[in-house]
Write a protein that holds these residues in place. Structure first.
Motif, mmCIF file in Angstrom:
data_model
loop_
_atom_site.group_PDB
_atom_site.id
_atom_site.type_symbol
_atom_site.label_atom_id
_atom_site.label_comp_id
_atom_site.label_asym_id
_atom_site.label_seq_id
_atom_site.Cartn_x
_atom_site.Cartn_y
_atom_site.Cartn_z
ATOM 1 N N CYS A 143 0.826 -1.210 0.000
ATOM 2 C CA CYS A 143 0.000 0.000 0.000
ATOM 3 C C CYS A 143 0.861 1.262 0.000
ATOM 4 O O CYS A 143 0.370 2.352 0.281
ATOM 5 N N GLN A 150 -3.044 -4.693 -6.600
ATOM 6 C CA GLN A 150 -3.899 -5.430 -5.659
ATOM 7 C C GLN A 150 -5.357 -5.150 -6.020
ATOM 8 O O GLN A 150 -5.732 -5.192 -7.180
ATOM 9 N N ASP A 151 -6.168 -4.827 -5.006
ATOM 10 C CA ASP A 151 -7.564 -4.474 -5.277
ATOM 11 C C ASP A 151 -7.816 -3.002 -4.989
ATOM 12 O O ASP A 151 -8.930 -2.586 -4.684
ATOM 13 N N GLU A 152 -6.741 -2.206 -5.096
ATOM 14 C CA GLU A 152 -6.854 -0.780 -4.798
ATOM 15 C C GLU A 152 -7.814 -0.096 -5.775
ATOM 16 O O GLU A 152 -7.852 -0.420 -6.962
ATOM 17 N N GLY A 159 -9.778 -0.672 -1.236
ATOM 18 C CA GLY A 159 -9.613 -2.120 -1.150
ATOM 19 C C GLY A 159 -9.013 -2.491 0.184
ATOM 20 O O GLY A 159 -9.476 -2.062 1.244
ATOM 21 N N ARG A 160 -7.934 -3.293 0.160
ATOM 22 C CA ARG A 160 -7.288 -3.692 1.410
ATOM 23 C C ARG A 160 -6.399 -2.598 1.983
ATOM 24 O O ARG A 160 -5.889 -2.735 3.094
ATOM 25 N N CYS A 161 -6.183 -1.509 1.232
ATOM 26 C CA CYS A 161 -5.355 -0.387 1.695
ATOM 27 C C CYS A 161 -6.225 0.643 2.406
ATOM 28 O O CYS A 161 -7.451 0.545 2.398
#
Length: 418
Positions: A143, A150-152, A159-161
């Motif tokens: 991140c 990723q899934d940003e 996402g995961r960030c």
């Protein structure tokens, strides 16, 4: 050869006898097999749109046998002139060889092969599955890699960030990205927006002072050095100790020393350490293979040689302190020759074995403090000294062992108060 041509051959060989009245399963199989081979041959040599989509091309089931269907594979039938109907599939993405347009074996580069997995060689982000290439290796995305992966939902956020703001910058008044405090530290440190004293931090490089408390996770103030205690802060831009005014009556210039087998350099350069530290000393050395090399400064030398230096009285102090970092982790020995160990003292008959302490420099700036009381004596001086004499010290030296190449930076060299 066309399918009609193939059938003509069969007819000429008499293989079509009775075909109109009786269908042979063997013959049907032969024709079907030969037809598939003809289709494959039509796709070989140049991958057309149909081949690229995997239709009737490559492998037993119509798809490439390599990592990427319809990629840079070259398909041909019996290129070596073997038995009629033999097939050979040459797939550059599955040959266990790093071809010229791949960044690693069977992956990456400008090829149509799969992208490379973690630790694969790469020259650009596009070479990697993770879309993140660092130090020529594919890495796991993070991140804080400044890449949308990723899934940003945006660069390094969502996402995961951490959640995205409308605009994430080092000037938006919000603690976001991977900042250690509002608009400072972390990713903002690369923009010289390090955190002030009291702000949050993870490492010294997050802080303006370059000091981060490991227990409190807060930036701490640097030690305050009285002007008279400063040996050299290098802000005058030269290799001589400050002369206007001369601090504490000290006089001398920085010099290099070594065993004569290598090369070295010393220069004052611009550094990035603190708001009031614009310049520092940059010293390098390599190829010293006998007993080593280093650099140092006389504390009281009106000339430029051994004959003109005299002892300096540092008894009012507890030790010396300095900031330093190295291009790569490096061990350095701090030497303090005194009247008993330096030949200029005219006491020793076997000299140049001095009082010392050893420190390990890292790639980030750190403050080091060497206490006089903790110095050890190198063996070999004759007559043997009875203890370090800070009232009669000649020089401050930084020495590196034989074979150790060094590339170091030094700043704010000073005496430390008792």
């Amino acid at each position: 050869m066309s399918a009609r041509g193939a059938l003509s051959i069969l007819e000429e060989g008499g293989w079509m006898i009775g075909l109109r009245t009786r269908r042979s399963p063997w013959l049907s199989t032969l024709i079907a097999t030969w037809g598939a081979t003809l289709t494959l041959t039509a796709c070989s040599g140049k991958v057309n749109d149909v081949c690229a989509r995997g239709s009737s091309c490559g492998g037993a089931s119509g798809s490439s046998a390599g990592q990427n269907q319809g990629g840079s594979a070259a398909l041909s039938g019996d290129a070596a002139g073997g038995e009629a109907g033999a097939e050979t599939t040459l797939d550059a993405c599955a040959n266990n060889v790093k071809d010229g347009n791949e960044s690693d074996v069977d992956c990456g580069g400008s090829s149509k092969c799969d992208r490379c997995a973690k630790n694969g060689h790469c020259t650009a982000n596009r070479d990697c599955d993770s879309n993140f290439c660092a130090q020529n290796r594919c890495q796991d995305p993070t991140c804080s890699d400044r890449i949308r992966n990723q899934d940003e939902t945006d660069v390094d956020c969502g996402g995961r960030c951490p959640p995205c703001t409308k605009t994430q910058t080092c000037f938006d008044g919000v603690k976001n990205q991977n900042e250690t405090d509002v608009d400072c530290g972390g990713i903002c440190s690369s923009d010289a927006k390090r955190c002030p004293v009291g702000a949050g931090c993870n490492t010294g490089s997050d802080c303006e002072s370059w000091i981060c408390s490991a227990t409190a996770g807060k930036c701490q103030a640097d030690a305050v050095i009285p002007t008279a205690d400063m040996i050299d802060d290098f802000e005058d831009g030269d290799l001589s100790l400050p002369v206007n005014p001369a601090l504490g009556g000290r006089a001398g210039s920085w010099f290099a020393f070594g065993d004569g087998t290598g090369t070295d350099s010393q220069e004052v350069v611009a550094i990035e350490r603190a708001a009031n530290s614009v310049h520092g000393l940059h010293a390098t050395g390599e190829g010293f293979m006998n007993w080593g090399s280093g650099f140092g400064v006389d504390l009281s030398n009106s000339g430029s040689g051994q004959a003109t230096k005299v002892p300096y009285d540092a008894s009012a102090y507890a030790g010396v302190t300095f900031w330093a970092r190295a291009k790569t982790p490096t061990q350095v020995t701090i030497l303090l020759p005194d009247v008993d160990t330096d030949s200029a003292g005219k006491i020793c008959t076997t000299c140049e074995h001095h009082y010392y302490a050893t420190v390990a420099l890292t790639t980030t700036w750190q403050r080091f403090t060497i206490d006089f009381a903790g110095l050890a004596a190198e063996p070999g001086t004759v007559p043997s000294p009875t203890g370090f004499k800070p009232s009669q010290v000649f020089t401050l030296m930084f020495r590196f062992v034989a074979g150790a190449n060094y590339d170091v930076y030094l700043d704010d060299v000073a005496f430390s108060a008792k």
